[in-house]
Design a protein around this motif. Structure first.
Motif, PDB file in Angstrom:
ATOM      1  N   ALA A 106       0.835  -1.200   0.000  1.00 22.47           N
ATOM      2  CA  ALA A 106       0.000   0.000   0.000  1.00 22.47           C
ATOM      3  C   ALA A 106       0.872   1.254   0.000  1.00 22.47           C
ATOM      4  N   PHE A 107       0.316   2.329  -0.510  1.00 23.99           N
ATOM      5  CA  PHE A 107       0.945   3.653  -0.488  1.00 23.99           C
ATOM      6  C   PHE A 107       2.288   3.686  -1.217  1.00 23.99           C
ATOM      7  N   THR A 108       2.464   2.797  -2.187  1.00 19.18           N
ATOM      8  CA  THR A 108       3.717   2.809  -2.945  1.00 19.18           C
ATOM      9  C   THR A 108       3.840   4.126  -3.710  1.00 19.18           C
ATOM     10  N   GLY A 109       5.024   4.711  -3.631  1.00 19.34           N
ATOM     11  CA  GLY A 109       5.279   5.969  -4.316  1.00 19.34           C
ATOM     12  C   GLY A 109       4.611   7.167  -3.693  1.00 19.34           C
ATOM     13  N   HIS A 110       4.036   7.014  -2.507  1.00 15.38           N
ATOM     14  CA  HIS A 110       3.366   8.115  -1.816  1.00 15.38           C
ATOM     15  C   HIS A 110       4.140   8.459  -0.543  1.00 15.38           C
ATOM     16  N   TYR A 111       4.476   9.733  -0.415  1.00 20.39           N
ATOM     17  CA  TYR A 111       5.231  10.193   0.751  1.00 20.39           C
ATOM     18  C   TYR A 111       4.538  11.423   1.331  1.00 20.39           C
ATOM     19  N   PRO A 112       4.202  11.395   2.611  1.00 22.12           N
ATOM     20  CA  PRO A 112       3.608  12.587   3.218  1.00 22.12           C
ATOM     21  C   PRO A 112       4.627  13.717   3.265  1.00 22.12           C
ATOM     22  N   VAL A 113       4.226  14.904   2.824  1.00 30.79           N
ATOM     23  CA  VAL A 113       5.156  16.029   2.761  1.00 30.79           C
ATOM     24  C   VAL A 113       4.676  17.242   3.551  1.00 30.79           C
ATOM     25  N   LEU A 114       3.395  17.263   3.934  1.00 29.55           N
ATOM     26  CA  LEU A 114       2.879  18.424   4.641  1.00 29.55           C
ATOM     27  C   LEU A 114       1.623  18.061   5.412  1.00 29.55           C
ATOM     28  N   ALA A 115       1.542  18.493   6.666  1.00 29.20           N
ATOM     29  CA  ALA A 115       0.317  18.431   7.463  1.00 29.20           C
ATOM     30  C   ALA A 115      -0.040  19.854   7.848  1.00 29.20           C
ATOM     31  N   LYS A 116      -1.222  20.283   7.496  1.00 29.64           N
ATOM     32  CA  LYS A 116      -1.633  21.668   7.681  1.00 29.64           C
ATOM     33  C   LYS A 116      -2.971  21.715   8.407  1.00 29.64           C
ATOM     34  N   GLY A 117      -3.038  22.474   9.493  1.00 30.23           N
ATOM     35  CA  GLY A 117      -4.274  22.598  10.240  1.00 30.23           C
ATOM     36  C   GLY A 117      -5.356  23.316   9.444  1.00 30.23           C
ATOM     37  N   ILE A 118      -6.583  22.804   9.540  1.00 28.40           N
ATOM     38  CA  ILE A 118      -7.738  23.478   8.948  1.00 28.40           C
ATOM     39  C   ILE A 118      -8.575  24.099  10.065  1.00 28.40           C
ATOM     40  N   ASN A 119      -9.042  23.258  10.981  1.00 30.59           N
ATOM     41  CA  ASN A 119      -9.778  23.698  12.168  1.00 30.59           C
ATOM     42  C   ASN A 119     -10.956  24.601  11.830  1.00 30.59           C
ATOM     43  N   LYS A 120     -11.782  24.129  10.916  1.00 27.28           N
ATOM     44  CA  LYS A 120     -12.982  24.853  10.506  1.00 27.28           C
ATOM     45  C   LYS A 120     -14.148  23.876  10.373  1.00 27.28           C
ATOM     46  N   ASP A 121     -15.353  24.430  10.558  1.00 22.70           N
ATOM     47  CA  ASP A 121     -16.545  23.657  10.256  1.00 22.70           C
ATOM     48  C   ASP A 121     -16.846  23.794   8.769  1.00 22.70           C
ATOM     49  N   LEU A 122     -17.230  22.701   8.145  1.00 15.39           N
ATOM     50  CA  LEU A 122     -17.662  22.733   6.752  1.00 15.39           C
ATOM     51  C   LEU A 122     -19.076  23.304   6.706  1.00 15.39           C
ATOM     52  N   GLU A 123     -19.212  24.424   6.042  1.00 12.35           N
ATOM     53  CA  GLU A 123     -20.542  25.024   5.943  1.00 12.35           C
ATOM     54  C   GLU A 123     -21.170  24.637   4.607  1.00 12.35           C
ATOM     55  N   ASN A 124     -21.170  25.486   3.641  1.00 11.43           N
ATOM     56  CA  ASN A 124     -21.727  25.083   2.339  1.00 11.43           C
ATOM     57  C   ASN A 124     -20.667  24.501   1.417  1.00 11.43           C
ATOM     58  N   GLU A 125     -19.458  25.085   1.482  1.00  9.80           N
ATOM     59  CA  GLU A 125     -18.420  24.673   0.550  1.00  9.80           C
ATOM     60  C   GLU A 125     -17.063  25.032   1.121  1.00  9.80           C
ATOM     61  N   TYR A 126     -16.073  24.206   0.780  1.00 13.15           N
ATOM     62  CA  TYR A 126     -14.693  24.488   1.196  1.00 13.15           C
ATOM     63  C   TYR A 126     -13.760  24.065   0.079  1.00 13.15           C
ATOM     64  N   SER A 127     -12.792  24.927  -0.240  1.00 10.93           N
ATOM     65  CA  SER A 127     -11.845  24.639  -1.314  1.00 10.93           C
ATOM     66  C   SER A 127     -10.420  24.866  -0.840  1.00 10.93           C
ATOM     67  N   PHE A 128      -9.490  24.149  -1.456  1.00  9.06           N
ATOM     68  CA  PHE A 128      -8.077  24.379  -1.196  1.00  9.06           C
ATOM     69  C   PHE A 128      -7.272  23.924  -2.404  1.00  9.06           C
ATOM     70  N   ASP A 129      -6.091  24.484  -2.544  1.00  9.47           N
ATOM     71  CA  ASP A 129      -5.143  24.101  -3.584  1.00  9.47           C
ATOM     72  C   ASP A 129      -3.952  23.407  -2.943  1.00  9.47           C
ATOM     73  N   PHE A 130      -3.347  22.488  -3.674  1.00  6.65           N
ATOM     74  CA  PHE A 130      -2.132  21.856  -3.177  1.00  6.65           C
ATOM     75  C   PHE A 130      -1.314  21.352  -4.354  1.00  6.65           C
ATOM     76  N   GLU A 131      -0.063  21.061  -4.062  1.00  9.38           N
ATOM     77  CA  GLU A 131       0.819  20.486  -5.065  1.00  9.38           C
ATOM     78  C   GLU A 131       1.288  19.131  -4.576  1.00  9.38           C
ATOM     79  N   GLY A 132       1.030  18.094  -5.372  1.00 13.66           N
ATOM     80  CA  GLY A 132       1.408  16.749  -4.961  1.00 13.66           C
ATOM     81  C   GLY A 132       0.630  15.723  -5.739  1.00 13.66           C
ATOM     82  N   ILE A 133       0.482  14.522  -5.134  1.00 13.48           N
ATOM     83  CA  ILE A 133      -0.206  13.428  -5.810  1.00 13.48           C
ATOM     84  C   ILE A 133      -1.346  12.847  -4.973  1.00 13.48           C
TER      85      ILE A 133
END
Length: 514
Positions: A393-420
């Motif tokens: 499992a998880f071959t070729g996958h490496y965790p590179v960033l953990a980022k706090g969100i700490n928000k309630d999902l209301e109607n919609e939530y979006s984010f951008d990231f670079e990775g796989i």
């Protein structure tokens, strides 16, 4: 085979005309000996779970020092079973599958096992809960345990539940693995499955060998050499030979090489580690350095830390099978008798019930696999372990960033990231648990989009036993920049979706500058 028990059994070479894929030796044990070993395996699980319970995941990334006492006293087992029955989750999970075999027979389809555990009343975590959610929402095994559908696929879950497979297959490690294969894939994959396969094989071999080193090494033959699980356990065996009297030095070597967590979102970038292979390494640590001594095995597998109730339960169960119930030291069995008629929570089965069921199932499996029963004598067609298929499992996958969100999902939530790949951690829950409670049947409806394409429509139940363990995830994306959009379709005044953290994966690990 070598190092087989020579007392209370007879070794007979099978016919030279037997098919090449059949065992080359048989072992004859009395029913009394087999029953004693089955009792020893189940009883020692309970002993180990009780002993290590107070330290479970309180020592993460560190050992429990020698000067710190771990209690043990007469009446402790009964007290714990009555007052803290949830501690024995690895036992009553085992018994879920034992019960299915009892009610539906040895050929019960995997769907029976999956539905029994998915609909059981007990609380679950990690791979077990992720698998349960998948089953309850229409996914079938083995897809329910696959890492693309289960971020906890490499976690310890099946490893702590696989004892039944080896105890059903005395001297038949390949059969033990086969029994556990479909069940283990309900909630795990790859190393997560290998943990259960390896333990099942060790239990099986413990019926026919009194050499702990042999059991540890021979059972490993069931695991593909290319797998990280095999490589980890091979290192522990190598370091035991290099540092034969210093389990702590071996522990430090394990930490140095194998403590990085890739899969479980709760363990990435943290000392907490519920990965199957490192906890299996602690089991092997206890068995090798315990050298057949029950007390040393209990102490070392517990003091290694992390899942320090399940690990001594597994190590103790294997050793208890090898020694047999009668040879488990009286110190560890004090108060056990008064607990053996207590039903485990969420079951109608006590230890005494399981002893009897285990014997009945084992005899059936023996006969199905080339063995014979003649009065009190049971002849087992002993198997030479064979490697199972390669899964990772998880071959070729490496965790590179953990980022706090700490928000309630209301109607919609979006984010951008670079990775796989990514995981959004969090939970759906009542706003006021004291008034609404976990019993609420409300479920949020959500949609997940990646780069404008809808990936899935997902339900997020607020009920604790039905919950989705991680909110959203997606792996194996093309390398580069991505936009993720999450839509909440049915906001509710009494419930919330709390997003806690975003975990990002890429195809290369972050390199330290040191």
């Amino acid at each position: 085979m070598k190092k087989l028990l020579l007392s209370a059994l007879t070794i007979t070479l099978l016919s030279a005309t037997a098919p090449t894929n059949q065992p080359t030796k048989s072992v004859t044990l009395s029913k009394t000996v087999i029953q004693d070993k089955i009792k020893g395996g189940w009883a020692a699980q309970v002993i180990g779970c009780t002993f290590g319970g107070p330290t479970e995941f309180r020592f993460t990334g560190t050992m429990i020092n020698d000067y710190q006492p771990i209690p043990w006293y007469d009446g402790y087992i009964k007290h714990t079973m009555v007052n803290n029955p949830g501690l024995y989750d690895d036992v009553y999970m085992d018994l879920t599958f034992v019960d299915v075999f009892e009610r539906k027979g040895l050929d019960a389809p995997v769907a029976e096992h999956a539905n029994a555990y998915a609909n059981a009343g007990y609380m679950l975590w990690h791979a077990n809960q992720a698998g349960r959610y998948n089953i309850l929402n229409g996914m079938k095994a083995p897809e329910s345990g696959h890492w693309l559908n289960n971020p906890h696929a490499d976690d310890i879950d099946f490893q702590i539940e696989a004892d039944f497979s080896g105890l059903m297959a005395p001297g038949m490690p390949n059969t033990a693995v086969q029994i556990g294969d479909p069940i283990g894939h309900i909630m795990n994959y790859g190393d997560g499955w290998y943990g259960g396969a390896y333990l099942g094989a060790m239990y099986s071999l413990a019926f026919v060998s009194n050499d702990v080193n042999y059991i540890v090494q021979e059972a490993l033959r069931t695991i593909p050499v290319q797998s990280t699980f095999y490589q980890c356990i091979t290192d522990v065996i190598k370091w035991h030979k290099q540092f034969p009297t210093d389990w702590k030095r071996n522990w430090f070597e394990i930490q140095r090489k194998w403590s990085d967590e890739v899969g479980c979102p709760e363990g990435v970038f943290r000392a907490f580690n519920i990965d199957a292979k490192i906890n299996s390494a602690y089991i092997v640590l206890g068995l090798l350095y315990g050298g057949g001594d029950f007390t040393k095995t209990m102490e070392i597998s517990t003091r290694a830390g992390q899942d320090s109730d399940c690990n001594p339960a597994s190590a103790g169960g294997i050793l208890g099978t090898m020694l047999g119930y009668d040879k488990i030291p009286a110190y560890w069995k004090q108060g056990l008798k008064e607990a053996e008629d207590i039903d485990f929570k969420y079951t109608t089965m006590s230890l005494n019930d399981v002893y009897a069921m285990g014997m009945k199932h084992a005899l059936r499996v023996v006969e199905r696999n080339g063995g014979k029963i003649n009065g009190d004598q049971v002849t087992i067609a002993v198997q030479t372990p064979k490697s199972v298929r390669l899964e990772q499992a998880f071959t070729g996958h490496y965790p590179v960033l953990a980022k706090g969100i700490n928000k309630d999902l209301e109607n919609e939530y979006s984010f951008d990231f670079e990775g796989i790949g990514f995981v959004v951690k969090g939970e759906a829950k009542p706003k006021n648990r004291s008034s609404v409670g976990y019993e609420s049947l409300f479920a949020f409806n959500t949609e997940l989009y990646v780069d404008g394409k809808k990936i899935e429509t997902a339900k997020l139940p607020v009920n604790f036993t039905h919950r989705r363990y991680d909110l959203f995830w997606k792996y194996q994306l093309s390398k580069g920049k991505h936009t993720v959009r999450i839509k909440l379709l049915n906001p509710d005044n009494d419930h919330i979706v709390r997003m806690s953290e975003l975990l990002i994966y890429n195809d290369q690990p972050v390199k330290s500058k040191l």
